[in-house]
Design a protein around this motif. Structure first.
Motif, short mmCIF file in Angstrom:
data_model
loop_
_atom_site.label_atom_id
_atom_site.label_comp_id
_atom_site.label_asym_id
_atom_site.label_seq_id
_atom_site.Cartn_x
_atom_site.Cartn_y
_atom_site.Cartn_z
N UNK A 321 18.44 57.92 28.46
CA UNK A 321 19.02 57.22 29.61
C UNK A 321 18.39 57.70 30.92
N UNK A 322 18.14 59.01 31.01
CA UNK A 322 17.61 59.57 32.24
C UNK A 322 16.08 59.64 32.26
N UNK A 323 15.44 59.07 31.27
CA UNK A 323 13.98 59.15 31.19
C UNK A 323 13.32 58.48 32.40
N UNK A 327 11.01 60.34 35.06
CA UNK A 327 9.63 59.92 35.28
C UNK A 327 9.38 59.64 36.76
N UNK A 328 10.34 59.04 37.41
CA UNK A 328 10.20 58.75 38.84
C UNK A 328 10.08 60.04 39.65
N UNK A 329 10.78 61.10 39.18
CA UNK A 329 10.73 62.39 39.88
C UNK A 329 9.61 63.28 39.39
N UNK A 358 21.94 66.90 37.10
CA UNK A 358 21.85 68.00 38.06
C UNK A 358 20.53 68.74 37.91
N UNK A 359 20.11 68.98 36.65
CA UNK A 359 18.85 69.68 36.41
C UNK A 359 17.66 68.86 36.91
N UNK A 360 17.68 67.54 36.70
CA UNK A 360 16.58 66.68 37.17
C UNK A 360 16.49 66.71 38.69
N UNK A 367 7.81 69.88 36.60
CA UNK A 367 8.65 70.79 35.83
C UNK A 367 9.26 70.12 34.61
N UNK A 368 9.88 70.91 33.75
CA UNK A 368 10.47 70.41 32.51
C UNK A 368 11.94 70.82 32.43
#
Length: 456
Positions: A321-323, A327-329, A358-360, A367-368
């Motif tokens: 869902x947050x992919x 990717x945008x970030x 929150x981590x993104x 970063x990962x």
């Protein structure tokens, strides 16, 4: 009915205890003295009986000689009286002032002790039968006046009663003074509690030199004040943050509406204003919904459902869902391991979504964000980790409501600072925990849920 104070109760207990102890001690002393007097009296009377027995054994048929010898032997014994009767019942010898009863039965085992009272005087007597040198038998009564002993015991009882009353009064007074001094910290605690208010929660009770029981109470009271002070501080910050968070979208709505009303506009322009207002309304709705959830969680009004949840499957769907956002970030997402719990699927999805988003947001491009799932003992463990650092002064407050650490992030619309607070509440509702750590350039959120997390 007015209840007695603790000082009065302790004082009365002291007095009652003193009365019981003194009465018990007095009874023991009285028994001891009375037994001592009895032993002295018996020893004296038995000594005279032995003397008379010897005189009777040596005497012949002459009563005059025997009577003279007995009077000589009894000289100087003012409290001692002796009466001798012949076998036919006639009294032929009397010495002393004792008032002997008319009939003292000489049946049964002899010698035998007896006691009587005559003309307000008390006597202790010994009945015996003596045989003279001629074989004749004589009934002998030896009486000892013990009135002075009884008078001593009566005076002792009166003195004991007076002493007990005075001791009880003195003990009550001393107990009152000692208790009042010992309970001084409680009165100080009462005065402190009376003047406590939201603006004076920093006051504390002194704890030096207190008794162990009062010291424990003072420690607990000070700890309670510390908790209250911290709670009021957080409540104050919370209220201030709520006002700030609500003011911003309301201010935007008012500004946009006022600008739109300054002049006539086209339908398209009005649609743009309404669309912009809708975003602010949605932001307000999310904030109010999050605040309502936290309020219900704090009051145990939220009950998680029970169902089997594969956390690795939920994590995979969450990363998918947050992919696009990642990717945008310029952030990579990774997941490994598996775990299974019993709990509320929707709540756990919300918890994972808050941690991942929150981590993104806090990961620099390149970063990962990694998720590691596993099981330890009877618990499932989920760790969400990303590169970065949380300053030591901010780390203890990352789960506070409306706390974002950096005011610039709030101003940029990154969030109201409720996500991590909601995440921890969900973890606690499932009987688990959520902790944050920052070291070696990595930020880690560690979620621990019991395998039977549906029963917190």
């Amino acid at each position: 009915m007015t209840s007695l104070s603790l000082t009065a109760r302790v004082s009365l207990l002291f007095a009652a205890g003193a009365v019981v102890v003194l009465l018990g001690l007095g009874w023991v002393v009285e028994r001891s003295v009375e037994n001592h007097f009895r032993e002295m009296d018996q020893h004296e009377v038995e000594g005279k009986l032995s003397l008379l027995r010897a005189l009777f054994a040596k005497a012949g048929d002459s009563r005059d000689v025997l009577e003279r010898r007995m009077r000589d032997a009894l000289v100087g014994h003012h409290h001692l009286s002796v009466a001798v009767r012949a076998a036919d019942g006639g009294e032929w010898f009397r010495y002393g002032e004792a008032d002997f009863p008319a009939e003292l039965p000489m049946t049964g085992a002899l010698p035998r002790w007896t006691a009587w009272t005559a003309e307000a005087r008390a006597y202790r007597g010994l009945l015996a039968r003596l045989r003279d040198g001629g074989g004749g038998e004589h009934d002998v009564t030896i009486a000892l006046d013990i009135s002075h002993h009884r008078q001593f015991l009566d005076n002792f009882r009166r003195t004991l009663a007076l002493t007990t009353a005075l001791a009880a009064l003195l003990t009550a007074l001393l107990g009152w003074a000692a208790t009042r001094a010992g309970l001084a910290p409680l009165r100080q605690m009462t005065r402190l509690a009376t003047r406590l208010s939201a603006s004076s929660l920093e006051e504390r009770l002194p704890q030096g030199g207190l008794p162990a029981e009062i010291d424990a109470l003072a420690t607990a009271f000070n700890a309670m004040l510390a908790r209250l002070e911290e709670s009021f501080r957080r409540l104050s910050d919370y209220s201030s943050d709520i006002a700030h968070e609500l003011r911003t979208p309301l201010s935007n709505l008012m500004t946009q509406t006022e600008v739109a009303l300054t002049r006539a506009r086209s339908a398209e322009e009005y649609r743009e204003v309404l669309a912009s207002n809708l975003e602010e309304y949605e932001r307000l709705a999310r904030m109010i919904g999050d605040m309502l959830f936290l309020a219900q969680a704090d009051n145990s009004l939220v009950v998680p459902r029970r169902e089997a949840v594969d956390l690795d499957g939920e994590a995979a769907r969450m990363l998918e869902f947050y992919e696009a956002l990642a990717a945008e970030s310029g952030v990579r997402l990774a997941s490994q391991g598996s775990a299974r719990v019993t709990g509320d699927r929707l709540m756990l999805q919300r918890l994972l979504a808050n941690l991942v988003s929150n981590a993104i947001r806090h990961t620099a491009p390149g970063g990962t964000v990694s998720l590691r799932l596993g099981e330890e003992a009877d618990a499932a463990v989920v760790e969400v980790e990303n590169p970065g650092a949380i300053p030591a002064e901010h780390l203890p407050r990352v789960f506070d409501r409306f706390y974002t650490g950096d005011p610039a992030r709030r101003a940029s619309g990154e969030g109201a600072g409720l996500g991590l607070a909601i995440s921890r509440s969900i973890a606690q509702l499932h009987g688990g925990s959520l902790e944050a750590s920052s070291e070696n350039g990595r930020v880690r959120f560690r979620l621990v849920l019991p395998s039977d997390s549906g029963n917190p």
